[in-house]
Scaffold this active site. Structure first.
Site, PDB file in Angstrom:
ATOM      1  N   ARG A 158      14.227   3.612  24.512  1.00 31.45           N
ATOM      2  CA  ARG A 158      13.599   2.778  23.498  1.00 31.45           C
ATOM      3  C   ARG A 158      12.138   2.551  23.865  1.00 31.45           C
ATOM      4  O   ARG A 158      11.772   2.559  25.041  1.00 31.45           O
ATOM      5  CB  ARG A 158      14.321   1.439  23.368  1.00 31.45           C
ATOM      6  CG  ARG A 158      15.807   1.542  23.041  1.00 31.45           C
ATOM      7  CD  ARG A 158      16.475   0.182  23.090  1.00 31.45           C
ATOM      8  NE  ARG A 158      17.904   0.245  22.748  1.00 31.45           N
ATOM      9  CZ  ARG A 158      18.874   0.428  23.638  1.00 31.45           C
ATOM     10  NH1 ARG A 158      18.585   0.543  24.932  1.00 31.45           N
ATOM     11  NH2 ARG A 158      20.140   0.469  23.243  1.00 31.45           N
ATOM     12  N   LYS A 182      18.919  -3.039  27.050  1.00 29.95           N
ATOM     13  CA  LYS A 182      19.407  -4.257  26.417  1.00 29.95           C
ATOM     14  C   LYS A 182      20.457  -4.932  27.295  1.00 29.95           C
ATOM     15  O   LYS A 182      21.249  -4.267  27.964  1.00 29.95           O
ATOM     16  CB  LYS A 182      20.009  -3.937  25.038  1.00 29.95           C
ATOM     17  CG  LYS A 182      18.983  -3.568  23.986  1.00 29.95           C
ATOM     18  CD  LYS A 182      19.637  -3.388  22.629  1.00 29.95           C
ATOM     19  CE  LYS A 182      18.608  -3.109  21.535  1.00 29.95           C
ATOM     20  NZ  LYS A 182      19.254  -2.954  20.210  1.00 29.95           N
ATOM     21  N   HIS A 256      10.396   5.102  17.696  1.00 33.65           N
ATOM     22  CA  HIS A 256      11.853   5.154  17.661  1.00 33.65           C
ATOM     23  C   HIS A 256      12.355   6.471  17.079  1.00 33.65           C
ATOM     24  O   HIS A 256      13.481   6.900  17.376  1.00 33.65           O
ATOM     25  CB  HIS A 256      12.402   3.978  16.852  1.00 33.65           C
ATOM     26  CG  HIS A 256      13.789   3.574  17.253  1.00 33.65           C
ATOM     27  ND1 HIS A 256      14.081   3.029  18.492  1.00 33.65           N
ATOM     28  CD2 HIS A 256      14.980   3.659  16.596  1.00 33.65           C
ATOM     29  CE1 HIS A 256      15.392   2.787  18.566  1.00 33.65           C
ATOM     30  NE2 HIS A 256      15.949   3.158  17.438  1.00 33.65           N
ATOM     31  N   ARG A 259      13.223   8.809  19.735  1.00 31.45           N
ATOM     32  CA  ARG A 259      14.558   8.527  20.301  1.00 31.45           C
ATOM     33  C   ARG A 259      15.635   9.197  19.451  1.00 31.45           C
ATOM     34  O   ARG A 259      16.560   9.822  19.971  1.00 31.45           O
ATOM     35  CB  ARG A 259      14.769   7.020  20.367  1.00 31.45           C
ATOM     36  CG  ARG A 259      16.159   6.553  20.817  1.00 31.45           C
ATOM     37  CD  ARG A 259      16.132   5.043  21.028  1.00 31.45           C
ATOM     38  NE  ARG A 259      17.440   4.404  21.049  1.00 31.45           N
ATOM     39  CZ  ARG A 259      18.183   4.258  22.133  1.00 31.45           C
ATOM     40  NH1 ARG A 259      17.757   4.749  23.287  1.00 31.45           N
ATOM     41  NH2 ARG A 259      19.350   3.629  22.078  1.00 31.45           N
ATOM     42  N   TYR A 291      24.894  10.176  15.052  1.00 29.89           N
ATOM     43  CA  TYR A 291      24.256  11.478  15.220  1.00 29.89           C
ATOM     44  C   TYR A 291      25.176  12.625  14.823  1.00 29.89           C
ATOM     45  O   TYR A 291      24.697  13.721  14.539  1.00 29.89           O
ATOM     46  CB  TYR A 291      23.738  11.620  16.662  1.00 29.89           C
ATOM     47  CG  TYR A 291      22.681  10.584  16.940  1.00 29.89           C
ATOM     48  CD1 TYR A 291      21.426  10.678  16.345  1.00 29.89           C
ATOM     49  CD2 TYR A 291      22.962   9.458  17.720  1.00 29.89           C
ATOM     50  CE1 TYR A 291      20.471   9.696  16.542  1.00 29.89           C
ATOM     51  CE2 TYR A 291      22.004   8.478  17.923  1.00 29.89           C
ATOM     52  CZ  TYR A 291      20.764   8.601  17.324  1.00 29.89           C
ATOM     53  OH  TYR A 291      19.815   7.628  17.501  1.00 29.89           O
TER      54      TYR A 291
END
Length: 321
Positions: A158, A182, A256, A259, A291
């Site tokens: 990120r 996170k 992003h 990513r 994905y």
């Protein structure tokens, strides 16, 4: 009705104190809750008077007023959680949503660059970083840009994780970076040779410009090494690079997106979904599974656009946009 408002406030208080909900979440839920309470007041209904039919009427009213599907789904969640709370706390006698099927939110696929588009973006950044004619200050800025882009695409981290990397995060010979993600969870992410070379080039130019003054950050202000690069600056830089690279939708390109490109291209290349989950730092596999949908969507587009027998017509295969 005052009783409705009092009971609703008890639920909000429980969210804040017992579940530790963030202030932004509380504010959003308060707005959603007020929408429901206003509707109940207009119908002269108490919370314990509500049945499944009334909940369906409320949802139909939201739809008729033109609310987005995501907003309606969130407001249904608020209604469900409020009534369940009242039952759990013995403040209500029935849950009108208990037999109501969950509303499926439409899956929104992220914007992803193709491999060719990603390469064009990176090559543009490297070309500018290799040009000394722009002056040392600008060249250092371009080198930082190339190093950041390469790091994001090589690792899938990120932007917040990249900007918090310390200056010694990628010493010579590094092949893996330790990233704090996170929930303060740590994970290892990969780096390839081109990313390492780009970082080395950026650090060399940064030291030359500053006269050797050290910085605590890997990605920092060229003029003031004590200041980490900001998210806003990184966003502006990648949009500028997207325009320079001639990408079709530069306004949709963000850090992003790199990513997403990493994840999509890795999955297309055969990377196991569980491995990809670990690399991305996702808490659950369901987040990573987006994905697989991206891959399917791209295949459908390829069949539609490239199949020799399609002749420019729709294939009949459903395509997610």
């Amino acid at each position: 009705m005052r009783t409705n408002q009092r009971l609703a406030q008890l639920w909000l208080d429980a969210l804040a104190t017992e579940l530790g909900a963030a202030a932004g979440t509380i504010n959003t839920y308060t707005d959603d809750l007020n929408c429901y309470l206003t509707w109940l007041s207009e119908k002269s209904l108490g919370l314990d008077d509500v049945g499944l039919e009334q909940v369906r009427d409320y949802i139909a009213g939201l739809d008729q007023r033109g609310y987005a599907g995501s907003t309606i789904a969130r407001r249904i969640t608020v209604v469900r959680n409020l009534h369940r709370f009242l039952i759990d706390e013995e403040l209500g006698s029935r849950d009108p949503t208990s037999t109501m099927p969950a509303m499926k939110r439409p899956r929104k696929l992220p914007f992803v660059l193709s491999i060719a588009e990603t390469e064009a973006l990176l090559e543009t950044a490297h070309r500018l970083a290799a040009d000394p004619s722009v002056g040392l200050y600008r060249q250092a800025g371009y080198a930082r840009r190339a190093a950041l882009f390469e790091t994001l695409y090589a690792s899938g981290m990120r932007i917040s994780e990249a900007l918090s990397l310390l200056s010694d995060a990628a010493p010579p010979g590094t092949r893996m970076l330790l990233v704090r993600g996170k929930g303060d969870k740590q994970r290892l992410v990969p780096l390839h040779d081109r990313a390492i070379e780009a970082i080395t080039h950026w650090q060399k130019l940064a030291r030359t410009y500053s006269g050797g003054a050290p910085s605590p950050w890997l990605f920092h202000s060229v003029r003031n090494g004590s200041k980490a690069l900001t998210r806003q600056a990184a966003l502006l830089e990648i949009k500028e690079a997207a325009v320079a690279a001639g990408l079709a939708s530069p306004e949709r390109v963000s850090p992003h997106v790199l990513r997403h490109a990493f994840a999509t291209h890795m999955h297309s290349g055969g990377t196991d979904l569980r491995v990809l989950q670990e690399l991305l730092g996702h808490a659950g596999i369901e987040t990573t599974q987006i994905y697989t949908h991206l891959d399917t969507s791209r295949l459908h587009h390829m069949v539609r656009d490239l199949h020799p027998l399609n002749d420019g017509q729709e294939t009949g295969v459903p395509v997610q946009s």
